[in-house]
Enzyme design. Structure first.
Site, mmCIF file in Angstrom:
data_model
loop_
_atom_site.group_PDB
_atom_site.id
_atom_site.type_symbol
_atom_site.label_atom_id
_atom_site.label_comp_id
_atom_site.label_asym_id
_atom_site.label_seq_id
_atom_site.Cartn_x
_atom_site.Cartn_y
_atom_site.Cartn_z
ATOM 1 N N GLY A 11 0.833 -1.207 0.000
ATOM 2 C CA GLY A 11 0.000 0.000 0.000
ATOM 3 C C GLY A 11 0.863 1.251 0.000
ATOM 4 O O GLY A 11 1.870 1.310 0.706
ATOM 5 N N ARG A 72 0.905 -4.997 -5.121
ATOM 6 C CA ARG A 72 1.047 -6.166 -4.237
ATOM 7 C C ARG A 72 1.299 -7.331 -5.186
ATOM 8 O O ARG A 72 0.386 -7.801 -5.852
ATOM 9 C CB ARG A 72 -0.228 -6.373 -3.421
ATOM 10 C CG ARG A 72 -0.559 -5.181 -2.506
ATOM 11 C CD ARG A 72 -1.630 -5.550 -1.502
ATOM 12 N NE ARG A 72 -2.195 -4.388 -0.827
ATOM 13 C CZ ARG A 72 -1.666 -3.791 0.236
ATOM 14 N NH1 ARG A 72 -0.535 -4.232 0.745
ATOM 15 N NH2 ARG A 72 -2.259 -2.756 0.797
ATOM 16 N N GLY A 102 5.632 -2.104 3.639
ATOM 17 C CA GLY A 102 5.198 -2.630 4.929
ATOM 18 C C GLY A 102 5.572 -4.085 5.125
ATOM 19 O O GLY A 102 6.554 -4.562 4.551
ATOM 20 N N ASP A 103 4.772 -4.799 5.901
ATOM 21 C CA ASP A 103 5.175 -6.164 6.293
ATOM 22 C C ASP A 103 5.268 -7.132 5.111
ATOM 23 O O ASP A 103 6.191 -7.949 5.048
ATOM 24 C CB ASP A 103 4.285 -6.714 7.417
ATOM 25 C CG ASP A 103 2.803 -6.624 7.123
ATOM 26 O OD1 ASP A 103 2.439 -6.096 6.044
ATOM 27 O OD2 ASP A 103 2.007 -7.080 7.955
ATOM 28 N N THR A 126 4.393 2.501 5.560
ATOM 29 C CA THR A 126 3.016 2.005 5.639
ATOM 30 C C THR A 126 2.243 2.863 6.618
ATOM 31 O O THR A 126 2.793 3.251 7.660
ATOM 32 C CB THR A 126 2.952 0.527 6.101
ATOM 33 O OG1 THR A 126 1.599 0.210 6.475
ATOM 34 C CG2 THR A 126 3.850 0.242 7.289
ATOM 35 N N ASP A 128 0.082 1.833 8.484
ATOM 36 C CA ASP A 128 -0.367 0.979 9.594
ATOM 37 C C ASP A 128 0.502 1.058 10.856
ATOM 38 O O ASP A 128 0.075 0.633 11.919
ATOM 39 C CB ASP A 128 -0.413 -0.490 9.146
ATOM 40 C CG ASP A 128 -1.533 -0.756 8.166
ATOM 41 O OD1 ASP A 128 -2.425 0.094 8.049
ATOM 42 O OD2 ASP A 128 -1.515 -1.818 7.523
ATOM 43 N N ASP A 130 2.874 -0.824 11.770
ATOM 44 C CA ASP A 130 2.908 -2.161 12.378
ATOM 45 C C ASP A 130 4.244 -2.882 12.182
ATOM 46 O O ASP A 130 4.266 -4.088 11.956
ATOM 47 C CB ASP A 130 1.749 -3.015 11.844
ATOM 48 C CG ASP A 130 1.783 -3.150 10.331
ATOM 49 O OD1 ASP A 130 2.579 -2.444 9.690
ATOM 50 O OD2 ASP A 130 1.014 -3.954 9.797
ATOM 51 N N ARG A 172 -6.140 -3.568 8.879
ATOM 52 C CA ARG A 172 -6.692 -4.930 8.910
ATOM 53 C C ARG A 172 -6.204 -5.679 10.132
ATOM 54 O O ARG A 172 -6.934 -6.431 10.755
ATOM 55 C CB ARG A 172 -6.257 -5.703 7.660
ATOM 56 C CG ARG A 172 -7.089 -5.425 6.457
ATOM 57 C CD ARG A 172 -6.704 -6.349 5.340
ATOM 58 N NE ARG A 172 -5.363 -6.080 4.862
ATOM 59 C CZ ARG A 172 -5.053 -5.899 3.589
ATOM 60 N NH1 ARG A 172 -5.982 -5.973 2.664
ATOM 61 N NH2 ARG A 172 -3.810 -5.675 3.215
ATOM 62 N N LEU A 254 -9.070 7.230 1.331
ATOM 63 C CA LEU A 254 -8.633 8.633 1.432
ATOM 64 C C LEU A 254 -7.553 8.764 2.502
ATOM 65 O O LEU A 254 -6.749 9.697 2.488
ATOM 66 C CB LEU A 254 -9.808 9.587 1.667
ATOM 67 C CG LEU A 254 -10.603 9.601 2.961
ATOM 68 C CD1 LEU A 254 -9.911 10.430 4.019
ATOM 69 C CD2 LEU A 254 -11.986 10.153 2.688
ATOM 70 N N GLN A 255 -7.505 7.769 3.416
ATOM 71 C CA GLN A 255 -6.467 7.780 4.462
ATOM 72 C C GLN A 255 -5.075 7.535 3.899
ATOM 73 O O GLN A 255 -4.072 7.750 4.562
ATOM 74 C CB GLN A 255 -6.752 6.690 5.506
ATOM 75 C CG GLN A 255 -8.008 6.926 6.298
ATOM 76 C CD GLN A 255 -8.512 5.654 6.970
ATOM 77 O OE1 GLN A 255 -8.143 5.366 8.092
ATOM 78 N NE2 GLN A 255 -9.341 4.899 6.288
HETATM 79 O O1 F6P Z 1 -1.363 -1.740 4.679
HETATM 80 C C1 F6P Z 1 -1.926 -0.518 4.453
HETATM 81 C C2 F6P Z 1 -3.415 -0.644 4.239
HETATM 82 O O2 F6P Z 1 -3.916 0.636 3.920
HETATM 83 C C3 F6P Z 1 -4.199 -1.262 5.389
HETATM 84 O O3 F6P Z 1 -4.474 -0.369 6.443
HETATM 85 C C4 F6P Z 1 -5.429 -1.727 4.675
HETATM 86 O O4 F6P Z 1 -6.044 -2.757 5.418
HETATM 87 C C5 F6P Z 1 -4.884 -2.201 3.360
HETATM 88 O O5 F6P Z 1 -3.686 -1.498 3.138
HETATM 89 C C6 F6P Z 1 -5.783 -2.011 2.168
HETATM 90 O O6 F6P Z 1 -5.161 -2.541 1.041
HETATM 91 P P1 F6P Z 1 -5.637 -2.341 -0.451
HETATM 92 O O7 F6P Z 1 -5.375 -0.921 -0.848
HETATM 93 O O8 F6P Z 1 -4.812 -3.291 -1.247
HETATM 94 O O9 F6P Z 1 -7.096 -2.633 -0.494
#
Ligand code: F6P
Length: 324
Positions: A11, A72, A102-103, A126, A128, A130, A172, A254-255
């Site tokens: 992401g 991804r 991220g992870d 990321t 998140d 995390d 998530r 939007l976040q």
């Molecule tokens: O890992 C970042 C993140 O924005 C998470 O907070 C969210 O659950 C996920 O990616 C959403 O992923 P995608 O944009 O692939 O739907």
């Protein structure tokens, strides 16, 4: 080290461009040939790798998203995909890689650096937050600012109509955005993926508020909460607690967008600078992070574990106390 490539994966997160700029310019400063890989690991597999000069990162510091694009990539999880990626790096004579993500990104980077003769440094990018080994990940601060700006607006209309709002935020598996944004927006309750909160407890809390002078309330729900997302939780609450007119807002992607905050611009610049310096110093299989106000290196292995400490108990306690 002669040639270094940089990619963004997973992401996107505000501040990634600031980091790319710092990586490219720090490498050039050291006399290294710099490359950008398009669309994360997919670009390694497709050999979508292009030389970058100082000018190619002009005017991007303030932009959200990532000029290198991101993806991804499932193919990189296979041994065949990884081999093709390595062959393409060899073709381009690239022996250093900076991965910003991220992870999921780090899991790939760890395997890749263990299997092949490529030096890899990770940058925690990321929203998140995390990853262990960095108090903050790139984009997290901007994402919280985006959430609280939205919740402030929701608060206006919630108050005007005497309503109860369930606001779903991203995460998530991580409640970091939810917890911090709940504190910063004065939410009445927060539901996190990592913590059990029963619907009964939530209703008790809301009832308590309604029995005092609270004419409206806001509940922040992390998307990965065990009882479901904001729509599910709102439905369950309404079954037994109908005091308020209830509404749901999903903040969604939007976040992930928008111009990075000053904190994320500076963090991205520091981490990008540190990542290239780490490669120059011969480091590999590590993440550059911020601990306190210092740059620290953590093995990718450790970065992928033990992040739940970021949900400090005192902050959890505080959300309850300050929302009475
Ligand atoms: O890992 C970042 C993140 O924005 C998470 O907070 C969210 O659950 C996920 O990616 C959403 O992923 P995608 O944009 O692939 O739907």
């Amino acid at each position: 080290i002669k040639n270094i490539a940089v990619l963004t994966s997973g992401g996107d997160a505000p501040g990634m461009n600031a980091c790319i700029r710092a990586v490219i310019r720090t490498g050039i400063y050291h006399g290294i040939n710099m490359f950008g890989v398009m669309q994360g690991y997919q670009g390694l597999i497709n050999n979508n790798i292009k030389p970058m000069d100082s000018y190619s990162v002009c005017n991007i510091l303030q932009l959200g998203g990532t000029i290198l694009k991101t993806a991804r990539c499932l193919d990189f999880k296979t041994p065949e995909g990884m081999q093709i990626a390595y062959d393409n790096l060899q073709k381009n004579d690239i022996n250093g890689l900076v991965v910003i993500g991220g992870d999921g990104t780090f899991t790939g980077a760890k395997l890749f650096s263990e299997k092949y003769n490529v030096k890899v440094i990770g940058v925690p990018g990321t929203i998140d937050n995390d990853l262990a080994g960095s108090d903050f990940t790139l984009g997290y601060d901007t994402a919280i600012n985006t959430v609280i700006e939205a919740v402030d607006k929701i608060r206006d209309t919630a108050d005007a109509h005497d309503r109860l709002f369930f606001v779903e935020v991203m995460g998530r598996g991580s409640g970091c955005i939810a917890l911090r944004s709940a504190i910063a927006s004065g939410a009445e309750a927060v539901l996190l993926p990592e913590k059990e909160t029963s619907i009964e407890d939530l209703i008790q809390k809301l009832k308590l508020g309604a029995s005092t002078k609270k004419s409206s309330s806001i509940v922040i729900v992390a998307e990965g909460h065990k009882q479901g997302g904001a729509f599910d939780v709102a439905k369950r609450v309404k079954e037994t607690f109908n005091h308020y007119d209830t509404k749901v807002t999903i903040l969604g992607h939007l976040q992930r967008g928008g111009s990075p905050s000053s904190f994320d611009r500076i963090l991205g610049s520091r981490l990008g600078f540190a990542a290239v310096n780490a490669l120059v110093a011969g480091e590999s299989g590590k993440m550059v992070g911020l601990k306190g106000n210092d740059i620290a290196l953590t093995s990718l292995n450790e970065a992928l574990t033990k992040h739940s400490y970021k949900l400090e108990d005192d902050l959890m306690e505080m959300t309850k106390v300050l929302s009475i």
